[in-house]
Design an enzyme around this catalytic site. Structure first.
Site, mmCIF file in Angstrom:
data_model
loop_
_atom_site.group_PDB
_atom_site.id
_atom_site.type_symbol
_atom_site.label_atom_id
_atom_site.label_comp_id
_atom_site.label_asym_id
_atom_site.label_seq_id
_atom_site.Cartn_x
_atom_site.Cartn_y
_atom_site.Cartn_z
ATOM 1 N N ARG A 51 -14.052 -42.825 -12.326
ATOM 2 C CA ARG A 51 -14.747 -44.270 -12.768
ATOM 3 C C ARG A 51 -14.916 -44.480 -13.989
ATOM 4 O O ARG A 51 -15.116 -45.677 -14.485
ATOM 5 C CB ARG A 51 -16.341 -43.842 -12.310
ATOM 6 C CG ARG A 51 -17.233 -44.882 -11.790
ATOM 7 C CD ARG A 51 -18.674 -44.225 -11.143
ATOM 8 N NE ARG A 51 -18.701 -42.978 -11.689
ATOM 9 C CZ ARG A 51 -19.895 -42.211 -11.378
ATOM 10 N NH1 ARG A 51 -20.843 -42.809 -10.808
ATOM 11 N NH2 ARG A 51 -20.439 -41.152 -11.950
ATOM 12 N N LYS A 148 -11.764 -28.476 0.690
ATOM 13 C CA LYS A 148 -12.878 -28.232 1.231
ATOM 14 C C LYS A 148 -14.227 -28.447 0.178
ATOM 15 O O LYS A 148 -13.924 -28.568 -0.979
ATOM 16 C CB LYS A 148 -12.661 -26.725 1.549
ATOM 17 C CG LYS A 148 -13.081 -26.008 0.544
ATOM 18 C CD LYS A 148 -13.300 -24.437 1.166
ATOM 19 C CE LYS A 148 -14.367 -23.561 0.546
ATOM 20 N NZ LYS A 148 -14.786 -23.602 -0.877
ATOM 21 N N HIS A 178 -6.827 -23.500 -0.268
ATOM 22 C CA HIS A 178 -5.851 -23.132 -1.148
ATOM 23 C C HIS A 178 -5.313 -21.712 -1.048
ATOM 24 O O HIS A 178 -4.225 -21.421 -1.305
ATOM 25 C CB HIS A 178 -6.320 -23.188 -2.551
ATOM 26 C CG HIS A 178 -7.254 -22.339 -3.113
ATOM 27 N ND1 HIS A 178 -8.612 -22.421 -2.603
ATOM 28 C CD2 HIS A 178 -7.083 -20.982 -3.710
ATOM 29 C CE1 HIS A 178 -9.334 -21.315 -3.353
ATOM 30 N NE2 HIS A 178 -8.503 -20.201 -3.853
ATOM 31 N N LYS A 182 -1.190 -19.240 -1.251
ATOM 32 C CA LYS A 182 -0.687 -18.073 -1.847
ATOM 33 C C LYS A 182 0.249 -17.427 -1.319
ATOM 34 O O LYS A 182 0.342 -17.515 -0.188
ATOM 35 C CB LYS A 182 -2.302 -17.209 -1.695
ATOM 36 C CG LYS A 182 -3.536 -17.469 -2.305
ATOM 37 C CD LYS A 182 -4.384 -16.685 -2.474
ATOM 38 C CE LYS A 182 -5.749 -17.291 -2.908
ATOM 39 N NZ LYS A 182 -6.022 -17.125 -4.371
ATOM 40 N N GLU A 216 -14.907 -10.699 -4.955
ATOM 41 C CA GLU A 216 -15.015 -11.484 -6.222
ATOM 42 C C GLU A 216 -15.757 -10.745 -7.198
ATOM 43 O O GLU A 216 -16.812 -10.137 -6.759
ATOM 44 C CB GLU A 216 -15.290 -12.715 -6.026
ATOM 45 C CG GLU A 216 -14.391 -13.625 -5.108
ATOM 46 C CD GLU A 216 -14.879 -14.929 -5.412
ATOM 47 O OE1 GLU A 216 -14.056 -15.747 -6.002
ATOM 48 O OE2 GLU A 216 -15.639 -15.441 -4.463
ATOM 49 N N ASP A 235 -18.752 -21.049 2.303
ATOM 50 C CA ASP A 235 -17.963 -21.211 1.335
ATOM 51 C C ASP A 235 -16.589 -20.531 1.345
ATOM 52 O O ASP A 235 -15.532 -21.027 0.934
ATOM 53 C CB ASP A 235 -18.558 -20.726 -0.232
ATOM 54 C CG ASP A 235 -18.081 -20.845 -1.253
ATOM 55 O OD1 ASP A 235 -17.396 -21.956 -1.443
ATOM 56 O OD2 ASP A 235 -17.680 -19.878 -2.072
ATOM 57 N N HIS A 240 -11.487 -19.700 4.092
ATOM 58 C CA HIS A 240 -10.282 -18.806 3.592
ATOM 59 C C HIS A 240 -10.233 -17.694 4.409
ATOM 60 O O HIS A 240 -9.162 -17.150 5.054
ATOM 61 C CB HIS A 240 -10.880 -18.311 2.249
ATOM 62 C CG HIS A 240 -10.840 -19.308 1.371
ATOM 63 N ND1 HIS A 240 -10.223 -20.599 1.317
ATOM 64 C CD2 HIS A 240 -11.746 -19.624 0.213
ATOM 65 C CE1 HIS A 240 -10.503 -21.350 0.485
ATOM 66 N NE2 HIS A 240 -11.480 -20.840 -0.469
ATOM 67 N N LYS A 330 -19.775 -12.083 -3.889
ATOM 68 C CA LYS A 330 -19.566 -12.275 -5.279
ATOM 69 C C LYS A 330 -20.307 -11.131 -6.091
ATOM 70 O O LYS A 330 -21.013 -10.462 -5.535
ATOM 71 C CB LYS A 330 -20.315 -13.765 -5.684
ATOM 72 C CG LYS A 330 -19.904 -14.724 -4.935
ATOM 73 C CD LYS A 330 -19.005 -15.561 -5.606
ATOM 74 C CE LYS A 330 -18.717 -16.881 -4.967
ATOM 75 N NZ LYS A 330 -17.575 -17.260 -5.184
HETATM 76 C C1 BG6 Z 1 -13.135 -21.415 -3.383
HETATM 77 C C2 BG6 Z 1 -14.749 -20.884 -3.421
HETATM 78 O O1 BG6 Z 1 -12.800 -21.933 -2.412
HETATM 79 O O2 BG6 Z 1 -12.475 -20.019 -3.403
HETATM 80 C C3 BG6 Z 1 -15.169 -19.996 -4.468
HETATM 81 O O3 BG6 Z 1 -15.606 -22.027 -3.214
HETATM 82 C C4 BG6 Z 1 -14.143 -19.062 -4.707
HETATM 83 O O4 BG6 Z 1 -16.618 -19.497 -4.238
HETATM 84 C C5 BG6 Z 1 -12.809 -19.292 -4.616
HETATM 85 O O5 BG6 Z 1 -14.569 -18.253 -5.731
HETATM 86 C C6 BG6 Z 1 -11.997 -18.123 -4.469
HETATM 87 O O6 BG6 Z 1 -10.652 -18.439 -4.900
HETATM 88 P P1 BG6 Z 1 -9.509 -17.499 -5.267
HETATM 89 O O7 BG6 Z 1 -8.242 -18.029 -5.208
HETATM 90 O O8 BG6 Z 1 -9.908 -17.140 -6.652
HETATM 91 O O9 BG6 Z 1 -9.480 -16.051 -4.565
#
Ligand code: BG6
Length: 482
Positions: A51, A148, A178, A182, A216, A235, A240, A330
């Site tokens: 924007r 996502k 994503h 990997k 994480e 999430d 994933h 987390k």
């Molecule tokens: C994202 C989540 O899709 O993936 C995050 O929204 C998460 O919460 C992240 O931290 C983890 O990705 P990676 O590649 O760091 O394992």
């Protein structure tokens, strides 16, 4: 050293949300790296859009800053950066209104691949897709890329898919998870289907259980607002971890083609049994002095889970009797992502009194230190008779394949696959909907029963309930950071 670079055909890539966080941290540096290794050159263009009214010059210099800041320790020269930024242009558009679209159209060429990357809030997906189609900017060969969350539940995912399909065909829609980009995730397919060793054993007769872990060490600081409405289930698990489960459990596709692979993944999701609450452990991290989940989320009464563990059954011929334990959270002790396949114990121990004889464990590590380890039992070397001990057959890719160059970020591979028109590593609409159809009843049940996650300390391995979940089956989690 990077070898085997196959150049892609010329493209115009329009990056919506070009000044946003994801674009700056991931997408623009990823594009730069692929330019740097020669995968595309000066006949390609990247048109930033958002924007904000920016000049192309400002966008170029902001991008150069982003590359320097988030370029993942890849060495680059000022000449390389300015050669890359010379490919950049900028067009301000109003996603919800009509301003700017004509100008954007005039910047695009007719004879090259057109790709539109929507690195924007999901609430703008539909408006941008509609504008692209109504203005004629998107043609029948253009591609649209989204990330996502694809909806918040099954209903919203269906609405989004339907809205996208009004303007684009499924073959043009690239939904990014994503994790699929990997390296080791793709290696899982190579391991299973390019080797003859594992596949004959890859079933419930030989595999006792599978553990999928995405732990994480970071919390939700800075993203609390989004995260508190999602939680770990939406999430991470619905997307994933589900992808990791699918690639581990799926039948061999007939070919490595987008629809063969995705057909098999959908079958896995459709075979998942509903998960009762007794097979779920939810947790929320606590921290001292205003540094716990609820502080980060800005919601003192939050019941959102920052950790979840589930025992999942894939109800089909191959997997009946082999549970898949999934966990993600987390603020855990360490950052670890892995798939651990526990083979059954040998049927008979001829070494009574010489030490334990356990089943092998195949560990596929996604991060850190991508690689594969096979836990075996061997004779303890040296004198002392027949004593058994555990030993790892260890293959860390960086050590085994030192010439393979620096680790590639998932986005690099995925964006180039968009340009190549290869959807194998992208989620199809029915896959997303099937995953929501499985996840939805689990989530709504928490609301119905007023479930509250169990607290766990920051830096721990998660809540006690998660240990109980697996211990009561006579099994143990692999250690996180142990
Ligand atoms: C994202 C989540 O899709 O993936 C995050 O929204 C998460 O919460 C992240 O931290 C983890 O990705 P990676 O590649 O760091 O394992």
């Amino acid at each position: 050293m990077v070898s085997r670079v196959i150049p892609v055909e010329p493209f115009d890539l329009v990056l919506f949300g070009a000044t946003g966080d994801l674009a700056r941290r991931k997408i623009l540096p990823a594009l730069f790296h692929r330019f740097q290794i020669g995968q595309f050159n000066t006949d390609c263009r990247i048109i930033g859009s958002s924007r904000s009214e920016l000049t192309a010059e400002t966008f170029r210099s902001q991008t150069a800053d982003a590359i320097r800041e988030f370029g993942q320790n890849v060495e680059s020269t000022p000449e390389e950066i300015s050669a890359f930024t010379a490919l950049l242009d900028y067009a301000a558009v109003d996603a919800r209104g009509d301003a700017g679209w004509d100008n954007l159209r005039e910047k695009l060429r007719d004879d090259v691949v057109r790709a539109f990357y929507l690195s924007v809030a999901p609430s703008l997906f539909t408006d941008i897709a509609r504008h692209l189609s109504e203005t004629g900017i998107a043609t029948s060969t253009s591609r649209i890329v989204l990330e996502k969350p694809f909806g918040h539940d099954l209903t919203t995912a269906r609405t989004l898919n339907a809205a996208l399909r009004e303007h684009f065909e499924e073959r043009q829609i690239y939904r990014i998870d994503h994790y699929l980009g990997k390296e080791t995730v793709q290696n899982l397919m190579a391991l299973r289907f390019a080797n003859s060793l594992f596949e004959p054993l890859w079933n419930s007769s030989h595999i006792d259980h599978v553990q999928i872990t995405v732990a994480e060490s970071i919390g939700v600081e800075g993203r609390g607002d989004y995260y508190d409405k999602s939680g770990a289930m939406r999430d991470m698990v619905q997307n994933h971890l589900m992808q990791l489960l699918c690639l581990t459990a799926m039948e061999p596709p007939a070919q490595f083609t987008p629809n063969s692979v995705r057909d098999e993944k959908v079958k896995v999701i459709e075979a998942l049994r509903p998960v009762p609450q007794s097979c779920i452990a939810r947790g929320q991290y606590r921290g001292k002095d205003g540094d716990g989940y609820r502080d980060h989320a800005g919601n003192p009464a939050s019941r959102t889970e920052s950790y979840i563990a589930l025992k999942v059954d894939v109800a089909n011929w191959r997997w009946a009797g082999t549970p898949f334990y999934l966990r993600t959270g987390k603020c855990l002790r360490e950052r670890v992502s892995e798939i651990a396949v526990y083979f059954r114990d040998p049927p008979h121990n001829i070494f009574e009194g010489s030490g334990p004889v356990h089943g092998n464990v195949l560990v596929i590590r996604l991060q850190p230190d991508e690689g594969i380890t096979l836990k075996t039992t061997i004779k303890d070397p040296g004198p002392g008779g027949m004593r058994l001990t555990g030993a790892n057959l260890d293959m860390t890719f960086a050590e085994e394949l030192p010439d393979s160059g620096r680790p590639q970020d998932a986005y690099e591979r995925l964006i180039m696959d968009v340009i190549r028109g290869n959807q194998t590593l992208f989620m199809r609409g029915d896959e997303v909907e099937a995953a929501w159809a499985w996840a939805d009843p689990i989530i709504t049940n928490w609301q119905d029963i007023g479930d509250t996650p169990q607290l766990y300390d920051k830096g721990s391995a998660g809540p006690d309930d998660s240990l109980l979940l697996i211990h009561r089956d006579g099994r143990r989690w692999r250690g996180i950071g142990a």
